[in-house]
Design a protein around this motif. Sequence first.
Motif, mmCIF file in Angstrom:
data_model
loop_
_atom_site.group_PDB
_atom_site.id
_atom_site.type_symbol
_atom_site.label_atom_id
_atom_site.label_comp_id
_atom_site.label_asym_id
_atom_site.label_seq_id
_atom_site.Cartn_x
_atom_site.Cartn_y
_atom_site.Cartn_z
ATOM 1 N N THR A 129 36.814 17.878 12.755
ATOM 2 C CA THR A 129 37.934 18.812 12.604
ATOM 3 C C THR A 129 38.666 18.983 13.928
ATOM 4 O O THR A 129 39.906 19.060 13.967
ATOM 5 C CB THR A 129 37.432 20.166 12.089
ATOM 6 N N VAL A 130 37.913 19.015 15.025
ATOM 7 C CA VAL A 130 38.541 19.089 16.353
ATOM 8 C C VAL A 130 39.362 17.830 16.604
ATOM 9 O O VAL A 130 40.478 17.890 17.143
ATOM 10 C CB VAL A 130 37.468 19.271 17.447
ATOM 11 N N ILE A 156 43.958 22.410 14.445
ATOM 12 C CA ILE A 156 42.570 22.575 14.009
ATOM 13 C C ILE A 156 42.469 23.687 12.970
ATOM 14 O O ILE A 156 41.808 23.532 11.935
ATOM 15 C CB ILE A 156 41.656 22.877 15.212
#
Length: 282
Positions: free
Chosen positions: A171-172, A265
Amino acid sequence: MVSHPVPAPIVLLGGGKLAEAIIKGLLRSGLVRASDLRVTVRRPERGEELRSRHGVQVLTNNAQAVRGAAVVLLAVRQAQMAELMTCIFPALESGQVVVSLSADVRLAQLEAALPAGVSVLRAMPHTPVGVGAGITPLTAGSRVTESARRVTDALFAATGRPLWVSENELTVCTGVSGTGPAYVFRFVEALAQAAMAHGMEATEAAALARGTLIGAAKLLAEPGATTSGLISEVATPGGITVAGLEALETHGLSRAVGEAVSVAIQRAKERADASAAHSAPK
């Protein structure tokens, strides 16, 4: 360097811009032939574009496309993912590898919707894969075999560099490598606009800004190169570059980049949460 053969056939379900970038990167590598690639499309005219540009096999039937595939890449939008997985479920066989390119659908959701004998992974490629310079974060589901990891690693090594991360880290990556090329291109635009504001012609300004990025990127790609070391080579104490760097920070460069990454994010998390809630049993 690719340490394992690139698997074939490779199927891309969805023929959008990212799918085409992957096709270009795989063909550019010389490790994959056009005949090894199948892509599905909804619009016949898009299929004809991909066929004429790259020589790949184009289909409109997703279930037909996945039969016998070594790797299946799910390259559709989140809104189409549930319908797609329902469609291909009966056609998938034990041992096949399915890789989702969606930032919005988590592994648990993917594994729940696909056959138990299928290895499920997620990947976050970006457009530089098209020129063999992509860095592709990868994360594996709970039932991924070692063979499936090698197959997926080899595929994305052919388009650049694979990087194995946890799902949370993926996700980052969405906010850094997934969206990052657009930030870099926007910075180059800003450099060119600044040059034009000081009297340079648009064509020359664009060439200067673009060339600066390409040259800097090649320096950064050298073995042992670091950003701090490269900055110190340009920015002598009390010099012109230091003054420019100080101006960037005064006007919030680090803060703006950090905010852009954080927003991306957060948006990815929100979309994944919404997707999971939508697919949860009622």
